[in-house]
Design an enzyme around this catalytic site. Structure first.
Site, short mmCIF file in Angstrom:
data_model
loop_
_atom_site.label_atom_id
_atom_site.label_comp_id
_atom_site.label_asym_id
_atom_site.label_seq_id
_atom_site.Cartn_x
_atom_site.Cartn_y
_atom_site.Cartn_z
N SER A 10 -9.55 2.75 2.24
CA SER A 10 -8.58 3.51 1.47
C SER A 10 -7.58 2.64 0.71
CB SER A 10 -7.81 4.45 2.41
OG SER A 10 -7.07 3.71 3.37
N SER B 162 -10.39 0.17 6.18
CA SER B 162 -9.68 0.37 4.92
C SER B 162 -9.07 -0.89 4.31
CB SER B 162 -8.59 1.43 5.10
OG SER B 162 -9.17 2.70 5.23
N LYS C 176 0.86 -1.18 0.00
CA LYS C 176 0.00 0.00 0.00
C LYS C 176 0.89 1.23 0.00
CE LYS C 176 -3.89 2.18 2.41
NZ LYS C 176 -4.87 2.09 3.52
#
Length: 534
Positions: A180, A204, A106
């Site tokens: 996210s 997320s 990420k």
């Protein structure tokens, strides 16, 4: 506070320098006291100047052992999923746990020499260290192939705000891939990578997992070290696996779990041995005949998880149908109520702005025993400039203004009150889990929303309205710290267009540090039922 040393400084701080700072804080001191405190501050300044360089103890990677090549921003970013491409592999892995597997990081994780956008143009930062979990997957034989896009400052549940562009749902272009960890969800779903990291403070990992039809696990708080990853609020920070199937999730978790000596989210004792083994117990469950795979398991259906305002009836029907199937696997299924579950999202919203604005947006991690990313914090300052604020997405700008408001109007008491009340919520889940091995509910209350038109500039109110209530079942377990796994269980019609079918998922919540129970329950269901045809 005792003064450890009163030095004769190389440069004396005079009262005229100190007085404006005190006045700004609303304080006024007589001349004699100003003289005394100027002496103390002079000594403190001298001590600060004499501190050795902290860079000597930072965990720099050995680039000969962990080389990285072909770092570039791809022209084709897989409908928004890639932020940066890179190839990295350990030349001498310590295990073959993840041998042959490709992984996306990420884009809020430190990976030396590769830009880290955190989904925003607010700060231009290239780390010079690796996050602990990055080293662990390389040591386990995996190949890192890039950094996945994430939403602006990791503060969105819809995939429309990443600085690298909108991320599209793998099953329907123009719809959200969740956030996210949006890029991670899409890349795993499309098969562009085998595994991806997600980070989760309100959902997320689980939001994009549900939206993209993959498995996503928010581990028990502190099971996996967060060292070297940009924080939102250390009390709710989690990093975990996003995978195509449950066994891969267990494999990934086994490679990254355990203390690292830096992260104070982790208990100093007890995380060792069989408590960090997840693959063998899952394999043992999968080796049983179907009707006995979950024999002895008690599954509690959380009533309040099905009472979210605005919840989609198709989601409720799909998840309840999936729950019924646990009975054929030998599990005992019964309803359970935790009334405080409905209050938990409101408490989460009150507890977050003060520490979140400080830790996430300003990079100020005071009060924590962990690795401080000081080079990035130095790029921000003690408050955001206008240009930095303008670079934020709707969720991040909303949180920063909330931070300023609470700091000015309430001080620390709002966050303190919310955190105290959240202890009761956590205790209530613990109480329910005394009677049940896991709790189940929908991961999300409705299917992924349609993305706004690019450059629509519709404003934060309209943008955030698309995901109101999205985290009702996910954020409570960030504050409580219980492990929570999202497992796809079927397709439901999009709210905007019923001809568009999008994934939905069940959330499986276990006792703290009993992540393996979530994995067993999910693996058994996954083995016997194909969610894509339900």
């Amino acid at each position: 506070m005792s003064v450890p040393q009163l030095r004769t400084p190389s440069r004396r701080v005079v009262k005229d320098e100190l007085q404006p700072i005190l006045a700004k804080a609303g304080l006024e001191l007589p001349t004699t006291l100003l003289e005394d405190h100027s002496a103390f501050i002079s000594s403190l300044d001298d001590i600060i100047a004499s501190l050795p360089d902290d860079k000597s103890i930072l965990p720099y990677p050995d680039l000969t052992r962990y080389p990285r090549t072909d770092i570039h921003v791809p022209e084709d970013n897989e409908l928004g999923a890639w932020a940066t491409k890179v190839t990295a592999k350990c030349i001498n892995p310590t295990s073959d746990l993840l041998r042959g597997r490709t992984i996306a990081l990420k884009d809020n994780m430190a990976f030396a020499g590769v830009r880290c956008t955190n989904g925003t143009s607010m700060v231009d930062w290239t780390p010079n260290i690796d996050a602990t979990v990055v080293t662990r997957v390389l040591d386990a034989g995996a190949t890192i192939v890039g950094k996945a896009a994430c939403e602006n400052s990791c503060l969105e549940g819809m995939s429309g705000t990443a600085v690298t562009g909108q991320v599209h749902n793998p099953f329907a272009k123009g719809y959200s891939a969740g956030g996210s960890s949006s890029g991670s969800g899409r890349l795993v779903a499309t098969g562009s990578v085998d595994l991806a990291f997600g980070c989760d403070q309100g959902g997320s990992i689980r939001i994009p997992a549900s939206s993209c039809g993959i498995v996503g696990l928010k581990p028990t708080w502190g099971l996996v070290p967060y060292t070297g990853i940009l924080s939102l609020d250390a009390t709710i920070d989690h990093v975990g696996p996003m995978t195509k199937n449950v066994r891969d999730c267990a494999l990934f978790l086994e490679a990254i779990a355990g203390p690292d000596g830096w992260d104070d989210r982790q208990p100093p004792l007890g995380l060792e041995g069989d408590r960090l083994k997840f693959v063998a117990p899952v394999d043992l469950t999968l080796g049983k005949e179907p009707a006995k795979m979950l024999e002895g398991f008690k599954i509690g259906v959380l009533s309040e998880g099905f009472e979210v305002p605005g919840q989609d009836t198709a989601v409720v029907t799909s998840v309840k149908s999936a729950i019924e199937k646990f009975k054929s696997l030998g599990a005992e299924v019964a309803s359970v109520s935790v009334p405080l579950h409905k209050e938990a999202p409101l408490l989460w919203a009150c507890a977050l702005p003060l520490p979140g604005g400080r830790q996430s947006l300003l990079g100020d991690m005071d009060g924590r025993k962990q690795l401080y990313l000081t080079d990035r914090a130095e790029l921000i300052g003690s408050k955001l400039t206008q240009s930095q604020f303008d670079a934020l997405g709707p969720g991040a700008s909303n949180m920063y203004i909330g931070y300023l408001w609470i700091q000015e109007k309430y001080g620390a008491k709002v966050q303190g009150k919310a955190m105290n009340l959240l202890k009761a919520t956590s205790d209530a889940y613990d109480k329910a889990l005394e009677a049940f091995d896991v709790l189940v509910m929908p991961t999300l209350p409705y299917p992924p929303p349609r993305l706004p038109e690019p450059e629509s500039n519709e404003g934060p109110r309209n943008y955030l309205a698309r995901t109101t209530g999205l985290i009702a079942n996910t954020c409570p377990f960030n504050n409580s710290g219980h492990p929570a796994l999202s497992l796809p269980v079927g397709f439901v019609p999009a709210r905007e267009d019923p001809t568009v079918k999008l994934p939905t998922a069940i959330q499986i919540v276990g006792r703290k540090y009993a992540d393996v129970d979530c994995l067993k329950v999910a693996a058994a269901w996954e083995k016997e039922f194909d969610w894509k045809v339900l």
